[in-house]
Design a protein around this motif. Structure first.
Motif, PDB file in Angstrom:
ATOM      1  N   PRO B 134     -13.518  51.479  75.697  1.00  0.00           N
ATOM      2  CA  PRO B 134     -14.710  51.665  76.507  1.00  0.00           C
ATOM      3  C   PRO B 134     -14.391  51.228  77.926  1.00  0.00           C
ATOM      4  N   GLY B 135     -14.904  51.907  78.921  1.00  0.00           N
ATOM      5  CA  GLY B 135     -14.719  51.419  80.284  1.00  0.00           C
ATOM      6  C   GLY B 135     -15.359  50.038  80.359  1.00  0.00           C
ATOM      7  N   LEU B 136     -14.732  49.147  81.101  1.00  0.00           N
ATOM      8  CA  LEU B 136     -15.231  47.768  81.123  1.00  0.00           C
ATOM      9  C   LEU B 136     -16.662  47.661  81.621  1.00  0.00           C
ATOM     10  N   VAL B 137     -16.956  48.406  82.690  1.00  0.00           N
ATOM     11  CA  VAL B 137     -18.296  48.323  83.258  1.00  0.00           C
ATOM     12  C   VAL B 137     -19.324  48.860  82.270  1.00  0.00           C
ATOM     13  N   GLY B 138     -18.977  49.996  81.652  1.00  0.00           N
ATOM     14  CA  GLY B 138     -19.875  50.576  80.656  1.00  0.00           C
ATOM     15  C   GLY B 138     -20.123  49.591  79.534  1.00  0.00           C
ATOM     16  N   PHE B 139     -19.068  48.922  79.127  1.00  0.00           N
ATOM     17  CA  PHE B 139     -19.169  47.976  78.038  1.00  0.00           C
ATOM     18  C   PHE B 139     -20.071  46.801  78.412  1.00  0.00           C
ATOM     19  N   TYR B 140     -19.907  46.340  79.635  1.00  0.00           N
ATOM     20  CA  TYR B 140     -20.731  45.219  80.106  1.00  0.00           C
ATOM     21  C   TYR B 140     -22.206  45.613  80.110  1.00  0.00           C
ATOM     22  N   ILE B 141     -22.479  46.806  80.634  1.00  0.00           N
ATOM     23  CA  ILE B 141     -23.869  47.277  80.685  1.00  0.00           C
ATOM     24  C   ILE B 141     -24.447  47.362  79.274  1.00  0.00           C
ATOM     25  N   LEU B 142     -23.632  47.893  78.358  1.00  0.00           N
ATOM     26  CA  LEU B 142     -24.085  48.011  76.975  1.00  0.00           C
ATOM     27  C   LEU B 142     -24.440  46.648  76.386  1.00  0.00           C
ATOM     28  N   VAL B 143     -23.509  45.724  76.481  1.00  0.00           N
ATOM     29  CA  VAL B 143     -23.690  44.437  75.809  1.00  0.00           C
ATOM     30  C   VAL B 143     -24.789  43.614  76.474  1.00  0.00           C
ATOM     31  N   VAL B 144     -24.801  43.622  77.798  1.00  0.00           N
ATOM     32  CA  VAL B 144     -25.727  42.732  78.502  1.00  0.00           C
ATOM     33  C   VAL B 144     -27.094  43.385  78.729  1.00  0.00           C
ATOM     34  N   ASN B 145     -27.078  44.602  79.278  1.00  0.00           N
ATOM     35  CA  ASN B 145     -28.353  45.179  79.693  1.00  0.00           C
ATOM     36  C   ASN B 145     -29.081  45.885  78.558  1.00  0.00           C
ATOM     37  N   TRP B 146     -28.332  46.510  77.656  1.00  0.00           N
ATOM     38  CA  TRP B 146     -28.998  47.284  76.609  1.00  0.00           C
ATOM     39  C   TRP B 146     -29.186  46.490  75.332  1.00  0.00           C
ATOM     40  N   LEU B 147     -28.140  45.779  74.921  1.00  0.00           N
ATOM     41  CA  LEU B 147     -28.255  45.050  73.659  1.00  0.00           C
ATOM     42  C   LEU B 147     -28.730  43.601  73.865  1.00  0.00           C
ATOM     43  N   HIS B 148     -28.791  43.167  75.115  1.00  0.00           N
ATOM     44  CA  HIS B 148     -29.254  41.811  75.441  1.00  0.00           C
ATOM     45  C   HIS B 148     -28.513  40.733  74.663  1.00  0.00           C
ATOM     46  N   LEU B 149     -27.207  40.842  74.672  1.00  0.00           N
ATOM     47  CA  LEU B 149     -26.423  39.874  73.909  1.00  0.00           C
ATOM     48  C   LEU B 149     -25.799  38.802  74.796  1.00  0.00           C
ATOM     49  N   LYS B 150     -26.082  38.844  76.095  1.00  0.00           N
ATOM     50  CA  LYS B 150     -25.460  37.850  76.976  1.00  0.00           C
ATOM     51  C   LYS B 150     -25.808  36.445  76.507  1.00  0.00           C
ATOM     52  N   ASP B 151     -24.812  35.548  76.614  1.00  0.00           N
ATOM     53  CA  ASP B 151     -24.998  34.163  76.199  1.00  0.00           C
ATOM     54  C   ASP B 151     -25.403  34.015  74.741  1.00  0.00           C
ATOM     55  N   THR B 152     -24.826  34.855  73.890  1.00  0.00           N
ATOM     56  CA  THR B 152     -24.959  34.639  72.451  1.00  0.00           C
ATOM     57  C   THR B 152     -23.567  34.752  71.848  1.00  0.00           C
ATOM     58  N   LEU B 153     -23.375  34.183  70.676  1.00  0.00           N
ATOM     59  CA  LEU B 153     -22.071  34.295  70.032  1.00  0.00           C
ATOM     60  C   LEU B 153     -21.806  35.727  69.578  1.00  0.00           C
ATOM     61  N   TRP B 154     -22.883  36.504  69.374  1.00  0.00           N
ATOM     62  CA  TRP B 154     -22.687  37.902  68.962  1.00  0.00           C
ATOM     63  C   TRP B 154     -21.903  38.680  70.003  1.00  0.00           C
ATOM     64  N   ALA B 155     -22.054  38.298  71.260  1.00  0.00           N
ATOM     65  CA  ALA B 155     -21.334  38.996  72.317  1.00  0.00           C
ATOM     66  C   ALA B 155     -19.834  38.792  72.180  1.00  0.00           C
ATOM     67  N   ILE B 156     -19.429  37.751  71.457  1.00  0.00           N
ATOM     68  CA  ILE B 156     -18.004  37.541  71.229  1.00  0.00           C
ATOM     69  C   ILE B 156     -17.581  38.161  69.897  1.00  0.00           C
ATOM     70  N   ILE B 157     -18.500  38.133  68.936  1.00  0.00           N
ATOM     71  CA  ILE B 157     -18.153  38.632  67.606  1.00  0.00           C
ATOM     72  C   ILE B 157     -18.150  40.158  67.567  1.00  0.00           C
TER      73      ILE B 157
END
Lengths: 517, 305, 303
Positions: B134-157
């Motif tokens: 995945p493009g890094l920026v796209g991935f960041y948007i997905l994890v942080v903005n869409w899935l709201h996983l920032k600052d959770t362990l799920w973002a690492i798992i």
């Protein structure tokens, strides 16, 4: 035919699933967005009403800086928040990212629209590219309105000099006007060899050759990481040659507002420095594995080099201690070959900056906070910690560290010449150098002060030369290859690109100088 | 069973020939030499991590400690963050490994199953993600903005939960299991999930152990997603803590024009070595349990399960 | 046609359900974020977002192809990867087969664990060790060479040795993991094969040659196919830690990833463009190789 259909079906199935997922995630974001909108609008309101004395709405500022989280930071921030509670009402959420990863983190998170309110960046990091792409907010209006102390704690000249592309995009963090450069030297070896204290470059050379003759087990100099060509040229106070672009591929000198092309006019000083380094390498003065073994300071600390080039006017205690742990009889000293009596040309550029990203939702409050943080009393708190616990004042412009450590890191967010204190533990001589470097009167203003070269139009060429240069700069500047041959090869590949860049640069310089008058 | 027939025609003398003895010898020599080449550097690292920085710098690596010091460990393991980070790393590794092995093996089973007409398509879908990350920026948007996983362990798992490489490794193993087993079970009326969980999983222990080992090592060493997606220290795994400690030692490389006392005297090289030991420690404890699944005697391995 | 496909899915619905979690995962975490690759064709400005930014076509690809250095780095990338795949596979198989043949269980377990250890050393630590071996002044190898009466070699200035050095390091670090994979594959081989071979009087060499190796073939092919897709990606971690900025070694060690890292540290779009190029070339390679595999051995191909 058959296969295509198979694929189509799979795709369809996949899309069905996917639409479900999207629906879910949309739902979620739908819920959270109004809340953040509301938060943003309240901030805006409160910011415009800042003249009123009543406390503002509480806001948490997200700050992104490089490094490891300092010991005792929590305590200091708690004190800061307490002090601000009745006025700014700001809470601080500081994120520290290791130096090695900082650039990546900054770039990716801001590109994805992460709402940090204050971030650190620097010309040696990715600042220029970030500004060109429009990541950082221009700050003039905000500073005029909310940042009187930020402005007054830095001289007017510093503001002018650190404009980028003609605007203030970042708050300069720094106090010195020249990048300090010098050499650590093994004092015990020098004395053993009967050489008097080193004053000049020639003395230095004699010392190195003497080490070579008499101490076969140790490299005379290990300049790893900080090459001697740049070091010699940076200390040049006669023709004031400076790197303009691409490691002296384009350079300027005598403060005449011209971008010279090294391929067309090979500067004698530059070439002399290259030849010296080459001679030293072939004479085995320079450590033979200089390119492979990393930091010269590390080699010096390990007692494997009799001298090393070093950043800053300083001999850190850490270096001396490390050396002593290897060889208790060893002693170190610091020399530098700048001449305090000759004025130097400086563009008064600083090395570190604080920026407000365009994606921040609390731009006003971020500047208001920094303004508060640049006030002397608060600066003392954030820069040195809690007085009496982490530090104590020595007069008004120096400080002494106490046993409980709060590491010094104002360079990452608030450093300014007005509030800065020198470390009282410095030696007299080193302090002298720092004060010299700090005083703008010791410097002549560079004609190109405040000029930034915008390489957007020649981006491909510029990147090309950068890549070509990176493949020869090490060997050339550390003397490990025949300079004439290497230079010719480099010239052959890079000259056409360089010409284009030079023309564009000169055009921009002329335009800049014309506007200045 | 085409391999059997090769022997039925020729009968070879029972007693070991000289060449076989030679082979035997060279086998032991090879394994012994390779073990030494691999274990000696590691030994040097362990000894180095307990050596005083000064002697490490001037003497370099040595087989026996010159001047013992625990400074590297003291630097690395000071503060409460270590315990928090260890805890996070363990959670990430356990949860991540379990989920990852589960969904990877289920997918691999389907990709290897001859009943599935579209297994080629599935394989391609999987392989494609290996080629195009995945493009890094796209991935960041997905994890942080869409899935709201920032600052959770799920973002690492979650990133890297399904490993295409591991899936194919399993596919190649599943393919070696005779299809007759599957057919027989189907005829007996076993459901697909029964066949997978009760028949295939037990006889696939070697490959599951292998994949589990690799996956857990990846989670154990994970720092990149933690660096991107987790700002809160209380959620930082071990590796990110160590990484920022390390790069801070190197701070002079990055900062120019700064004041004096930012570099404290830390055992830079010793800490690097201690890092290896701190990271590997818990793995060494678990390793023997995993090892027994792929290091066996020759007599075991009957497919009947 | 569509109905047939629906039939197929319906018939095997339980199997497809097993695949569903992974499929959902791949769509969400792999396929959706692929839109990020668009950045390679855009002048990305955060204020305008990924969609809103201006299209610039293939402009960001120019950097790579503007001079012929791309041939050197591409060649180095392919060559080093080839060496690694080739020798890595051979060493892993030999080691796994030998470990498998050893009857002395304690010795077997301990040596297998030892061989896996280099896997845990970080590249930084490996770089220290390589320097301790190869340094000109007091490196172990040069010390031995001078004691043998020959001149030392300045390793860090002699690019010709480096493909061998890099491959050695890669094989040394990877042989343990590779051996584990092959050991796992071997432990799935039915003991009956060996038994009947023994009855037929085959010695152990023959057993290895006629039973073990042929049964490992699918795994070897699979691992090679998996490696082929990444053949345009250099081993950045290794090369950047050990060679770093030592330009003297670039003629044989500079790979696409290190070159792009040096040249484009701050340029998002161009580095994304090169990654895209690497991926596309990988796609072409894997499709070709997989097609060839299908022709030769249908059961071992990926799809």
């Amino acid at each position: 035919m058959q296969k295509r259909k198979k694929f189509f079906v799979m795709l369809l199935a996949v899309l069905l699933v996917f639409s479900g997922v999207v629906a879910c995630s949309k739902d979620e974001s739908g819920k959270s967005e109004p809340a953040s909108d509301a938060a943003a609008s309240t901030t805006n309101n409160s910011a415009t009403e800042q003249a009123e004395p009543e406390p503002l709405e509480p806001v948490t500022l997200k700050i992104l800086v490089p490094g490891d989280k300092p010991n005792n930071l929590g305590e200091v921030l708690a004190e800061a928040e307490k002090r601000m509670a009745d006025t700014l009402n700001v809470k601080l959420d500081m994120t520290f990212v290791g130096w090695a990863d900082y650039g990546k983190k900054l770039q990716v998170s801001l590109a994805a629209g992460e709402d940090y309110d204050l971030v650190f960046d620097a010309p040696w990091n990715i600042q220029t590219a970030m500004i060109q792409a429009g990541y950082y907010e221009p700050l003039e209006a905000l500073l005029d309105k909310y940042g009187p102390t930020i402005k007054s704690s830095r001289p007017e000249q510093m503001w002018e000099a650190n404009k980028l592309f003609g605007k203030v995009y970042g708050i300069p963090l720094g106090v010195y006007n020249v990048s300090g450069r010098g050499y650590y030297i093994r004092k015990d070896l020098r004395e053993k060899l009967g050489i008097p204290p080193i004053q000049t470059w020639d003395d230095f050379e004699k010392f190195l050759y003497a080490v070579k003759e008499n101490e076969p087990k140790i490299s005379p100099i290990h300049p790893g990481g900080l090459d001697l060509v740049s070091f010699q040229l940076l200390a040049d106070q006669d023709t004031h040659i400076k790197n303009f672009w691409g490691g002296y591929t384009l350079y300027y000198k005598n403060n005449d507002g011209k971008a010279y092309n090294m391929f067309e006019e090979r500067d004698p000083k530059f070439w002399e420095a290259i030849l010296t380094v080459r001679k030293w390498f072939t004479d085995k003065i320079i450590d033979q594995d200089v390119l492979a073994s990393g930091s010269g300071v590390e080699a010096f600390k390990a007692g494997k080099a009799a001298s090393a080039s070093a950043n800053g006017f300083d001999l850190p205690k850490a270096v001396v201690d490390a050396l002593k742990s290897v060889d208790p009889a060893a002693e170190a000293e610091f020399v530098t070959f700048f001449d305090k009596n000759k004025k130097m040309v400086s563009d008064f550029k600083q090395w570190n900056f604080m920026h407000v990203p365009v994606s921040s939702k609390n731009k006003e409050r971020a500047i208001m906070f920094l303004n508060w943080a640049n006030e002397k009393e608060n600066y003392d708190l954030l820069a040195y910690g809690i007085e009496g616990k982490h530090w104590e004042a020595v007069g008004t412009d120096a400080y002494k560290e106490l046993d409980e450590l709060y590491p010094w890191f104002p360079y990452a967010w608030i450093w300014n010449p007005e509030s800065n204190r020198e470390n009282a533990a410095q030696s007299e001589e080193i302090r002298g150098w720092n004060l010299w470097s700090k005083d703008p009167n010791n410097f002549i203003e560079d004609k190109l002060t405040g000029f930034t070269f915008d390489d957007t139009k020649v981006k491909a060429e510029s990147e090309q030369v950068a890549a070509l240069f990176s493949a020869i700069s090490g060997p050339l500047f550390y003397g490990t290859v025949d300079p004439e041959k290497t230079w010719e090869e480099y010239k052959e590949k890079a000259a056409p690109f360089t010409k284009k860049v030079q023309e564009e640069a000169q055009r921009q310089i002329d335009e800049f100088l014309q506007n200045k008058q | 069973m085409p391999y059997k027939s090769a022997f039925t025609t020729k009968r070879i003398a029972e007693d070991a020939t000289i060449s076989e003895k030679l082979f035997h010898l060279s086998m032991y020599v090879w394994v012994m030499l390779l073990s030494l080449i691999c274990v000696i550097p590691f030994w040097l690292v362990v000894i180095g991590s307990f050596t005083a920085e000064g002697s490490l710098r001037s003497q370099g690596f040595s087989l026996f400690p010159q001047e013992i010091s625990l400074n590297s460990y003291r630097f690395l393991l000071s503060g409460e963050q270590v315990f928090v980070s260890y805890k996070n790393t363990i959670i990430i590794t356990v949860v991540g490994t379990f989920l990852s092995v589960l969904i990877t093996s289920m997918m691999a089973y389907v990709m290897a199953n001859r009943k599935i007409k579209y297994r080629g398509v599935l394989s391609f879908i999987v392989y494609f993600t290996m080629l195009f990350g995945p493009g890094l920026v796209g991935f960041y948007i997905l994890v942080v903005n869409w899935l709201h996983l920032k600052d959770t362990l799920w973002a690492i798992i979650l990133p890297g939960l399904f490993g295409p490489w591991n899936a194919f490794l399993m596919v190649s193993y599943f393919r070696t299991i005779p299809y007759e087993i599957n057919e027989a079970a189907t005829i007996d009326g076993a459901s697909e999930s029964y066949i997978f969980f009760r028949i295939y999983m037990p006889i696939s222990k070697p490959v599951i152990a292998t994949v589990g080992l690799f996956v857990s090592l990846r989670y154990w060493n994970e720092w990149f997603y933690a660096m991107l997606f987790v700002d809160k220290e209380e959620l930082h795994p071990l590796q990110i803590m160590i990484r920022s400690l390390m790069s801070n030692i190197d701070v002079q490389r990055y900062v120019q024009g700064t004041d004096v006392n930012i570099v404290t005297n830390v055992p830079a090289m010793g800490v690097q070595l201690a890092t290896v030991c701190v990271t590997i420690g818990p793995i060494l404890l678990v390793y023997p349990y995993v090892q027994k699944y792929f290091v066996k005697g020759l007599t075991i391995g009957s497919i009947k399960g | 046609m569509l109905t047939r496909s629906i039939q197929e899915i319906r018939r095997n619905i339980h199997l497809y359900l097993l695949a569903l979690p992974a499929l959902i995962y791949l769509i969400v975490f792999a396929y959706v974020p692929m839109f990020g690759h668009l950045i390679a064709f855009k002048n990305f400005r955060p204020t305008e977002g990924l969609w809103g930014s201006e299209w610039v076509g293939f402009k960001h690809f120019y950097f790579f192809f503007l001079n012929d250095y791309w041939i050197t780095v591409t060649w180095n990338t392919l060559y080093l990867n080839f060496l690694n795949i080739f020798f890595g596979t051979i060493f892993a198989i030999i080691t796994a087969v030998f470990l498998n043949e050893i009857r002395f269980v304690l010795f077997k377990k301990i040596s297998q664990s030892f061989i896996f250890l280099p896997f845990f050393l970080s590249w930084v630590v490996v770089a220290y060790m390589v320097f301790a071996l190869l340094s000109t002044r007091d490196g172990l190898i040069n010390n031995v060479l001078t004691q043998l009466g020959t001149d030392g070699v300045s390793w860090y200035a002699s690019p010709q040795y480096w493909p061998a050095i890099i491959t050695t390091i890669q094989v040394w670090k990877g042989v343990g993991a590779g051996a584990i994979i092959y050991l796992a594959a071997m432990s799935g081989i039915s003991g009956e094969y060996y038994e009947s071979a023994r009855i037929d009087g085959a010695n152990r060499l023959k057993q290895i040659w006629f039973i073990t190796l042929p049964l490992l073939r699918p795994t070897v092919i699979m691992l090679t196919l998996l490696a082929v897709g990444g053949i345009f990606y250099g081993d950045f971690g290794l090369i950047y830690s050990i060679v770093g900025e030592n330009a003297l070694l670039f003629p044989t060690t500079d790979v696409i990833d290190t070159y792009v890292y040096r040249g484009l540290r701050s340029n998002f779009s161009s580095s994304a463009a090169i990654v895209l190029w690497q991926s596309c070339m990988g796609l072409i390679c894997i499709c070709t190789v997989n097609w060839m595999t299908r022709k030769l051995d249908k059961d071992s191909s990926l799809w």
